[in-house]
Design a protein around this motif. Structure first.
Motif, PDB file in Angstrom:
ATOM      1  N   ASP A 131       0.823  -1.206   0.000  1.00  9.65           N
ATOM      2  CA  ASP A 131       0.000   0.000   0.000  1.00  9.65           C
ATOM      3  C   ASP A 131       0.861   1.261   0.000  1.00  9.65           C
ATOM      4  O   ASP A 131       0.494   2.264  -0.618  1.00  9.65           O
ATOM      5  CB  ASP A 131      -0.931   0.009   1.212  1.00  9.65           C
ATOM      6  CG  ASP A 131      -2.120  -0.922   1.034  1.00  9.65           C
ATOM      7  OD1 ASP A 131      -2.279  -1.467  -0.083  1.00  9.65           O
ATOM      8  OD2 ASP A 131      -2.878  -1.109   1.998  1.00  9.65           O
ATOM      9  N   HIS A 132       1.983   1.204   0.716  1.00  9.91           N
ATOM     10  CA  HIS A 132       2.875   2.366   0.712  1.00  9.91           C
ATOM     11  C   HIS A 132       3.412   2.607  -0.694  1.00  9.91           C
ATOM     12  O   HIS A 132       3.417   3.747  -1.182  1.00  9.91           O
ATOM     13  CB  HIS A 132       4.036   2.163   1.681  1.00  9.91           C
ATOM     14  CG  HIS A 132       5.130   3.178   1.513  1.00  9.91           C
ATOM     15  ND1 HIS A 132       5.017   4.482   1.949  1.00  9.91           N
ATOM     16  CD2 HIS A 132       6.350   3.089   0.906  1.00  9.91           C
ATOM     17  CE1 HIS A 132       6.110   5.150   1.647  1.00  9.91           C
ATOM     18  NE2 HIS A 132       6.937   4.322   1.001  1.00  9.91           N
ATOM     19  N   MET A 133       3.865   1.562  -1.353  1.00 10.41           N
ATOM     20  CA  MET A 133       4.448   1.725  -2.683  1.00 10.41           C
ATOM     21  C   MET A 133       3.408   2.236  -3.683  1.00 10.41           C
ATOM     22  O   MET A 133       3.721   3.061  -4.547  1.00 10.41           O
ATOM     23  CB  MET A 133       5.072   0.405  -3.133  1.00 10.41           C
ATOM     24  CG  MET A 133       6.299   0.034  -2.296  1.00 10.41           C
ATOM     25  SD  MET A 133       7.289  -1.318  -2.970  1.00 10.41           S
ATOM     26  CE  MET A 133       6.277  -2.718  -2.528  1.00 10.41           C
ATOM     27  N   LYS A 134       2.169   1.787  -3.542  1.00 14.04           N
ATOM     28  CA  LYS A 134       1.099   2.303  -4.405  1.00 14.04           C
ATOM     29  C   LYS A 134       0.889   3.799  -4.174  1.00 14.04           C
ATOM     30  O   LYS A 134       0.687   4.568  -5.116  1.00 14.04           O
ATOM     31  CB  LYS A 134      -0.204   1.551  -4.125  1.00 14.04           C
ATOM     32  CG  LYS A 134      -0.227   0.118  -4.619  1.00 14.04           C
ATOM     33  CD  LYS A 134      -1.542  -0.557  -4.251  1.00 14.04           C
ATOM     34  CE  LYS A 134      -1.543  -2.030  -4.654  1.00 14.04           C
ATOM     35  NZ  LYS A 134      -2.795  -2.714  -4.219  1.00 14.04           N
ATOM     36  N   GLY A 135       0.930   4.200  -2.903  1.00 14.96           N
ATOM     37  CA  GLY A 135       0.748   5.615  -2.587  1.00 14.96           C
ATOM     38  C   GLY A 135       1.867   6.482  -3.136  1.00 14.96           C
ATOM     39  O   GLY A 135       1.634   7.601  -3.621  1.00 14.96           O
ATOM     40  N   VAL A 136       3.106   5.980  -3.073  1.00 15.65           N
ATOM     41  CA  VAL A 136       4.253   6.716  -3.608  1.00 15.65           C
ATOM     42  C   VAL A 136       4.119   6.873  -5.121  1.00 15.65           C
ATOM     43  O   VAL A 136       4.379   7.947  -5.686  1.00 15.65           O
ATOM     44  CB  VAL A 136       5.571   6.008  -3.238  1.00 15.65           C
ATOM     45  CG1 VAL A 136       6.758   6.684  -3.920  1.00 15.65           C
ATOM     46  CG2 VAL A 136       5.768   6.015  -1.731  1.00 15.65           C
ATOM     47  N   LYS A 169       1.343   6.900  -6.802  1.00 13.94           N
ATOM     48  CA  LYS A 169       0.270   7.866  -7.018  1.00 13.94           C
ATOM     49  C   LYS A 169       0.796   9.292  -6.873  1.00 13.94           C
ATOM     50  O   LYS A 169       0.483  10.175  -7.699  1.00 13.94           O
ATOM     51  CB  LYS A 169      -0.856   7.616  -6.006  1.00 13.94           C
ATOM     52  CG  LYS A 169      -1.965   8.657  -6.017  1.00 13.94           C
ATOM     53  CD  LYS A 169      -2.748   8.642  -7.321  1.00 13.94           C
ATOM     54  CE  LYS A 169      -3.923   9.609  -7.262  1.00 13.94           C
ATOM     55  NZ  LYS A 169      -4.663   9.653  -8.561  1.00 13.94           N
ATOM     56  N   ALA A 170       1.613   9.544  -5.870  1.00 14.53           N
ATOM     57  CA  ALA A 170       2.176  10.876  -5.668  1.00 14.53           C
ATOM     58  C   ALA A 170       3.043  11.281  -6.858  1.00 14.53           C
ATOM     59  O   ALA A 170       2.992  12.431  -7.316  1.00 14.53           O
ATOM     60  CB  ALA A 170       3.000  10.901  -4.380  1.00 14.53           C
ATOM     61  N   PHE A 171       3.836  10.349  -7.374  1.00 15.35           N
ATOM     62  CA  PHE A 171       4.673  10.642  -8.533  1.00 15.35           C
ATOM     63  C   PHE A 171       3.799  11.057  -9.721  1.00 15.35           C
ATOM     64  O   PHE A 171       4.117  12.029 -10.428  1.00 15.35           O
ATOM     65  CB  PHE A 171       5.519   9.418  -8.882  1.00 15.35           C
ATOM     66  CG  PHE A 171       6.591   9.690  -9.905  1.00 15.35           C
ATOM     67  CD1 PHE A 171       7.891   9.925  -9.517  1.00 15.35           C
ATOM     68  CD2 PHE A 171       6.285   9.707 -11.268  1.00 15.35           C
ATOM     69  CE1 PHE A 171       8.887  10.178 -10.463  1.00 15.35           C
ATOM     70  CE2 PHE A 171       7.263   9.963 -12.223  1.00 15.35           C
ATOM     71  CZ  PHE A 171       8.566  10.201 -11.817  1.00 15.35           C
ATOM     72  N   LEU A 177       8.743   3.347 -10.885  1.00 17.57           N
ATOM     73  CA  LEU A 177       7.857   4.414 -11.334  1.00 17.57           C
ATOM     74  C   LEU A 177       6.513   3.822 -11.749  1.00 17.57           C
ATOM     75  O   LEU A 177       6.430   2.651 -12.137  1.00 17.57           O
ATOM     76  CB  LEU A 177       8.471   5.161 -12.517  1.00 17.57           C
ATOM     77  CG  LEU A 177       9.796   5.888 -12.291  1.00 17.57           C
ATOM     78  CD1 LEU A 177      10.067   6.854 -13.437  1.00 17.57           C
ATOM     79  CD2 LEU A 177       9.816   6.633 -10.974  1.00 17.57           C
ATOM     80  N   PRO A 178       5.438   4.620 -11.671  1.00 19.20           N
ATOM     81  CA  PRO A 178       4.126   4.103 -12.088  1.00 19.20           C
ATOM     82  C   PRO A 178       4.155   3.696 -13.562  1.00 19.20           C
ATOM     83  O   PRO A 178       4.880   4.283 -14.384  1.00 19.20           O
ATOM     84  CB  PRO A 178       3.179   5.273 -11.831  1.00 19.20           C
ATOM     85  CG  PRO A 178       4.051   6.478 -11.716  1.00 19.20           C
ATOM     86  CD  PRO A 178       5.357   6.000 -11.191  1.00 19.20           C
ATOM     87  N   GLU A 179       3.358   2.694 -13.902  1.00 18.56           N
ATOM     88  CA  GLU A 179       3.343   2.183 -15.276  1.00 18.56           C
ATOM     89  C   GLU A 179       2.964   3.262 -16.277  1.00 18.56           C
ATOM     90  O   GLU A 179       3.397   3.225 -17.437  1.00 18.56           O
ATOM     91  CB  GLU A 179       2.368   1.007 -15.376  1.00 18.56           C
ATOM     92  CG  GLU A 179       2.828  -0.237 -14.620  1.00 18.56           C
ATOM     93  CD  GLU A 179       1.873  -1.395 -14.793  1.00 18.56           C
ATOM     94  OE1 GLU A 179       0.857  -1.237 -15.526  1.00 18.56           O
ATOM     95  OE2 GLU A 179       2.123  -2.476 -14.207  1.00 18.56           O
ATOM     96  N   SER A 180       2.183   4.248 -15.840  1.00 16.91           N
ATOM     97  CA  SER A 180       1.734   5.307 -16.751  1.00 16.91           C
ATOM     98  C   SER A 180       2.888   6.134 -17.305  1.00 16.91           C
ATOM     99  O   SER A 180       2.751   6.794 -18.335  1.00 16.91           O
ATOM    100  CB  SER A 180       0.741   6.228 -16.038  1.00 16.91           C
ATOM    101  OG  SER A 180       1.346   6.829 -14.897  1.00 16.91           O
TER     102      SER A 180
END
Length: 674
Positions: A121-126, A128-130, A237-240
């Motif tokens: 959950d932490h990594m998902k939140g990070v 998202k912030a990016f 980094l996020p996949e996007s």
């Protein structure tokens, strides 16, 4: 009025009367997440105990508290440490993180969540912030070339390096790194940060640290590298973004824990606790929390924390702790030997918040024997003994206002002023005020002498004195509860009540007296300690790395110099002594001492220094108030008759007596003498 910590919340609620309801104010308190490159040490324990104390206090007065701690587990340093031990980074992080959690559980730290940066959950939140920062135009890709310190996980400019190579923080050699990186537009937020510091003067505690941060920001902020490609152990980094070779640099990852723990980027279940009331950290990571973190929050459109509290470092017996010297303090070993709550009291009483502290077993023993044993424990023993001897243990508060109204009023006046010290994280001052109240109680017994009153047939007066002291102990126990929860519940049980929110409201806010009760006999709370309980390391032993053999000619030359001028010092040695002008703001005689005066001296710092001086024979307390003195300001604190002395006055003495050395003309408190 104090506008620090969550004082505004308290004053608003108490102005309307204390109440518990669904609209109860929320208080969010955090420690830093501790880096898993080593085992927990005394500095980690200090931060966590402060946070735990604030959390317990907030709960006791009726607030809805969320207390966060945890571990920071990503980065090149962890990857390298794991490899050196033949483990995967995750295995190594699991092992060290478990040690932190185990210690906090053994220390009965009342955290609500233990976060790990490897939590999904932490990594998902990070991520998202990016994405949000990237969409805002605050993140861009470029080529980075700079000097990188693996130990500090930090880049430094050439002008910041020591001797063009070494890290200005830890002294280790840096590595020149050139790689593709994503950057955060930190420079964009320079003016906004300065505006925040200006508009919220207590956003950084102690306030002296705020000036350091402001000066750093005014010198100009460069954009911040926030990703790396030279290692893999981090948040992708996020996949996007479509750039899988990058992992996020440790500080973006680590700092985001304060909001991902509340559900940012996932369910946002506890985001109503944000903003944090206080982030508690060590002074070595102040820049990251007071500059990078608020800039990240501005980019995300989130409110800024109310306070960032930075404490100092701990030494041992005046020496910096190091593994090679074998003088690192193991908090578990000390707590096991001396008692956890005694250790808590010592840590929170010994050092003003923000200043460096020195740990020694002798200082700890002095605190236990003097403060806890003599002042607190013995006071309880006295009323238990007298009440059972004269009244079969029964204590009634009915005669207090008649016979001890003045003392009761004095106690209430002191306790009315104590809370703001806690809001400003001045735990030592908070405890000093509580001990003033204990001195009032001890003095009341010595003055009233209940044993004499009983001989004279004045039982009502004797009962009033015993009841006064019981009520003082009850109020002190309540306010001391966040510091020493089990000890104070034992005291409360002996006095016929339980410490909880209701007791706080009744005894502290409403100033109610105890109902009639029979005091319980209990064993002494603080048995006297005569000698250190933990083996002391041989700190004089030096390793080959610390002290290399000197050339023979140089060694002989140095020996000759020492022989020629054994009492000579260099100009550099002289300038190591900090001499300052101070103004005496308070002065009082020390009871039972023919020589000592206790002074409060303003040195232009956050609070006056307490200085105990042997000048009573030549100066009266009253005549010193308002006058100026010259003070040795960086002298190691010492104890005289159980009182801490935080400096030394300069004076001249001959056959005709002693006179203080003073400036010829008034000077601003804190002015340097050279």
């Amino acid at each position: 009025m104090h506008d620090t910590f969550y004082l505004l919340l308290f004053t608003q609620s108490y102005a309307k009367g204390f109440r518990m309801s669904e609209s109860c104010q929320k208080v969010y308190i955090t420690t830093p997440i501790y880096y898993v490159n080593d085992v927990p040490h005394i500095g980690h324990a200090y931060t966590t105990i402060i946070a735990d104390t604030l959390a317990r206090y907030s709960r006791m007065v009726g607030y809805d508290v969320f207390f966060l701690t945890g571990t920071d587990e990503h980065g090149q340093k962890i990857e390298q440490a794991a490899k050196a031990r033949g483990k995967s980074p995750q295995e190594y992080a699991d092992e060290i993180s478990a040690r932190f959690r185990k210690l906090w559980d053994e220390f009965e730290i009342s955290y609500d969540k233990f976060i790990r940066t490897t939590d999904p959950d932490h990594m998902k939140g990070v991520q998202k912030a990016f994405e949000v920062m990237y969409a805002n135009g605050d993140i861009y890709k470029d080529l980075y070339r700079g000097n990188y310190c693996v130990s500090c996980e930090t880049f430094f400019t050439e002008t910041q390096l020591v001797d063009d190579e070494f890290c200005p923080e830890c002294g280790r050699s840096t590595t020149v790194v050139e790689e593709e990186s994503y950057f955060f537009r930190l420079s964009k937020y320079q003016d906004k940060l300065l505006e925040w510091y200006e508009n919220q003067p207590d956003c950084i505690l102690p306030k002296s640290k705020r000036n350091e941060v402001i000066n750093f920001v005014k010198n100009g902020l460069d954009d911040l590298s926030i990703t790396r490609t030279s290692f893999d152990w981090g948040v992708k980094l996020p996949e996007s973004v479509h750039d899988p070779k990058h992992v996020m640099y440790v500080w973006l990852d680590a700092l985001m824990n304060y909001v991902t723990a509340l559900g940012y980027g996932t369910d946002e279940a506890k985001m109503d606790y944000w903003p944090a009331k206080i982030h508690l950290i060590g002074k070595d990571i102040l820049r990251f929390h007071a500059i990078y973190w608020p800039a990240f929050l501005m980019s995300l459109g989130l409110p800024l924390p109310q306070h960032i509290g930075a404490h100092g470092w701990w030494t041992r017996n005046g020496e910096k702790m190091s593994k090679s010297k074998g003088n690192v303090v193991d908090p578990k070993e000390i707590a096991d030997a001396y008692g956890l709550e005694n250790f808590r009291y010592f840590m929170l009483r010994e050092v003003p918040f923000g200043q460096d502290g020195d740990f020694s077993q002798r200082a700890l023993i002095d605190r236990i024997n003097s403060d806890l044993g003599n002042d607190l424990g013995n006071l309880l023993n006295r009323i238990i003994g007298m009440s059972h001897k004269y009244f079969e243990g029964r204590i009634e508060s009915g005669g207090i206002t008649r016979y001890h109204g003045e003392e009761l009023t004095h106690v209430e006046a002191v306790l009315a002023q104590v809370e703001p010290f806690l809001y400003e994280v001045q735990t030592n001052r908070y405890l000093e005020e509580l001990w003033k109240v204990l001195r009032i109680a001890n003095k009341a017994i010595d003055t009233a002498m209940p044993w004499s009153k009983m001989k004279e047939g004045k039982e009502e007066e004797a009962m009033a004195t015993i009841a006064l002291v019981a009520n003082i102990l009850a109020r002190v126990a309540v306010l001391l509860h966040p510091f020493m929860p089990k000890t104070t519940q034992t005291i409360a049980k002996a006095l016929g009540f339980t410490i909880d929110t209701g007791a706080y409201e009744r005894l502290i806010r409403q100033k109610a007296l105890l109902e009639p009760f029979v005091v319980e006999k209990i064993p002494p709370l603080f048995p006297r300690i005569e000698a250190p309980l933990v083996a002391t390391p041989d700190t004089t032993a030096e390793t080959k790395e610390e002290k290399k053999p000197e050339p023979k000619a140089k060694a002989e030359g140095e020996a000759a110099k020492k022989e020629e001028g054994a009492n000579l010092i260099t100009i550099d040695q002289f300038f190591q002594v900090q001499l300052k002008v101070g103004t005496v703001v308070e002065a009082e005689e020390v009871p039972k001492s023919k020589k000592l005066l206790k002074l409060q001296v303003d040195l232009g710092e956050e609070r006056p220094r307490q200085i105990v001086a042997g000048i009573k024979q030549w100066y009266g307390a009253r005549e010193l108030v308002g006058t100026q003195v010259c003070v040795v300001a960086n002298l190691k604190p010492a104890k005289l008759m159980g009182m801490l002395s935080e400096g030394m006055l300069l004076a001249a003495k001959d056959d005709e007596g002693l006179c203080l050395i003073r400036p010829e003309k008034p000077r601003k408190p804190g002015s340097a003498i050279g």
